[in-house]
Design an enzyme around this catalytic site. Structure first.
Site, PDB file in Angstrom:
ATOM      1  N   LYS A  34       0.848  -1.193   0.000  1.00 14.60           N
ATOM      2  CA  LYS A  34       0.000   0.000   0.000  1.00 14.60           C
ATOM      3  C   LYS A  34       0.885   1.245   0.000  1.00 14.60           C
ATOM      4  CE  LYS A  34      -3.829   1.783   2.898  1.00 14.60           C
ATOM      5  NZ  LYS A  34      -4.633   1.422   4.107  1.00 14.60           N
ATOM      6  N   SER A 111      -9.234   1.442   3.201  1.00 12.86           N
ATOM      7  CA  SER A 111      -8.416   2.255   2.317  1.00 12.86           C
ATOM      8  C   SER A 111      -7.341   1.462   1.593  1.00 12.86           C
ATOM      9  CB  SER A 111      -7.749   3.367   3.145  1.00 12.86           C
ATOM     10  OG  SER A 111      -6.921   2.808   4.166  1.00 12.86           O
ATOM     11  N   SER A 135      -9.590  -1.078   7.495  1.00 15.72           N
ATOM     12  CA  SER A 135      -9.074  -0.952   6.130  1.00 15.72           C
ATOM     13  C   SER A 135      -8.375  -2.183   5.581  1.00 15.72           C
ATOM     14  CB  SER A 135      -8.141   0.258   6.036  1.00 15.72           C
ATOM     15  OG  SER A 135      -8.895   1.442   6.128  1.00 15.72           O
TER      16      SER A 135
END
Length: 391
Positions: A34, A111, A135
């Protein structure tokens, strides 16, 4: 070699390839990270072009990424995140919405949207994400993957763009339970599982979801009962999930503004309206609101400590339902988000580890159930996930 970005999961500045150390336990595997994790020599973008433009290349690689490289896995790209990780939808107005390979007409969840998309679509073997308010857990639910939110503080967060320090955790996604554990052996060290005790079924959490969701999850509950043995039905929160959610939002918002308020004030970045609004609400949290929220948090921690014994496996729905359709708006979106956060906030408030098990479906889409435990029981959960997968 250019990244295969047919799913729109890799960020434009994330075409990074770093080979792993030969001969390690993860040799031959590829992973993605990420775009909150630092990689030396590259700017970490945090989901926002103005952040990318106002920060220098990282001078060191996040230790969680370094450990995976040392173990032989190859880093294969940086993945899209919702802006500064402050959303659970998986929509980024700057970089787009990564494809949910399990249900392409539905949201991937955020996210850690790019990471979940890359794994679900088979572009990498596993991917790093972060979990503050859900997330990792929500995207894993939406896309039909195994995903773990580790105990708060279990994995070092150096080289990681924060959102809310007292909630932020490192997690990862895989397509199978064995791979989830293999990554855990690198990031958390040798297995040290507790024997499972009781299966503690949070009936009030199941009451937070619709009858169709409960019906779809019931066979998995029965599988867990068969695997664990003794079971105990409890009310996880005897007070109010509205109060727990408000406490979560006030503490998270305050910490997010402490982390990024100065940069936002100085830079005035272009942000999605809902992200900007969340930061502004965090700016407005009063000392009295924060103190009240911290008191609610402490009561929640005391409740979980009194309810769970070492070895107990807490069972609850991961989210309020399958991934929402991409065009959900207005009141429906708000109701979905609130229902979802009521299920995800307990782990954040109390620091619990939680694993999504992708063992159910509803309306043809993945639907997850979660197992959680006292802080530090991560290995117990990973071992149980493997046991269930092998059954």
């Amino acid at each position: 070699m250019a990244l295969d970005n047919r799913l729109g999961c890799f960020c434009p500045h994330g075409d990074i390839h770093i080979e792993g150390k030969p001969g390690g336990p993860l040799s031959g595997l590829r992973f993605a990270a990420k775009d909150l994790f630092d990689v030396e020599g590259h700017v970490t973008g945090a989901g926002n072009p103005d952040w990318l433009a106002t920060h220098e290349p990282a001078t060191a690689t996040a230790s969680s990424v370094s450990k995976l490289l040392e173990a032989g896995a190859a880093l294969h790209g940086k993945t899209i995140t919702d802006e500064l990780a402050y959303s659970l939808a998986g929509v980024n107005m700057h970089y787009g919405t990564p494809v949910n390979a399990a249900c392409p007409d539905r949201l991937p969840g955020g996210s850690s949207s790019g990471s979940v998309s890359a794994v679900a679509g088979g572009l990498v073997d596993f991917a790093l994400g972060t979990d503050t308010g859900g997330s990792v857990r929500v995207p894993a639910n939406n896309c039909g993957l195994y995903g773990i939110r580790t105990s708060h503080g279990r994995i070092a967060k150096d080289g990681l763009v924060p959102l809310a320090e007292s909630f932020d955790t490192v997690g990862w996604f895989t397509r199978d339970a064995r791979m989830l554990a293999r990554v855990g052996e690198v990031l958390m060290g040798p297995r040290a599982p507790l024997p499972t005790g009781r299966l503690v079924i949070a009936t009030d959490c199941f009451d937070l979801v619709g009858e169709d969701v409960r019906a779809a999850l019931q066979p998995v509950v029965q599988t867990l009962i068969a695997a664990v043995g003794p079971r105990h039905y409890v009310t996880l929160n005897p007070d109010s999930y509205d109060a727990w959610l408000a406490a979560f939002r006030h503490i998270q918002g305050h910490e997010a503004w402490q982390a990024h308020g100065a940069w936002i004030t100085r830079t005035r970045p272009k942000m999605a309206p809902e992200i900007a609004e969340r930061f502004d609400l965090g700016r407005q949290v009063t000392a009295a609101q924060l103190a009240e929220a911290q008191a609610v948090r402490e009561k929640a921690r005391q409740r979980l400590a009194a309810l769970l014994r070492p070895g107990d496996v807490l069972c609850l729905p991961t989210s309020s339902g399958p991934a929402p359709v991409k065009n959900m708006t207005g009141a429906a979106e708000g109701a979905y988000r609130a229902a979802m956060l009521k299920l995800t906030c307990p782990a954040g408030l109390t620091g619990l580890p939680q694993v999504n098990l992708p063992l159910a479906k509803l309306d043809g889409c993945p639907l997850g159930i979660s197992i959680a435990g006292l802080p530090g029981s991560d290995w117990m959960l990973l071992d149980l996930a493997e046991k269930l997968a092998a059954a």
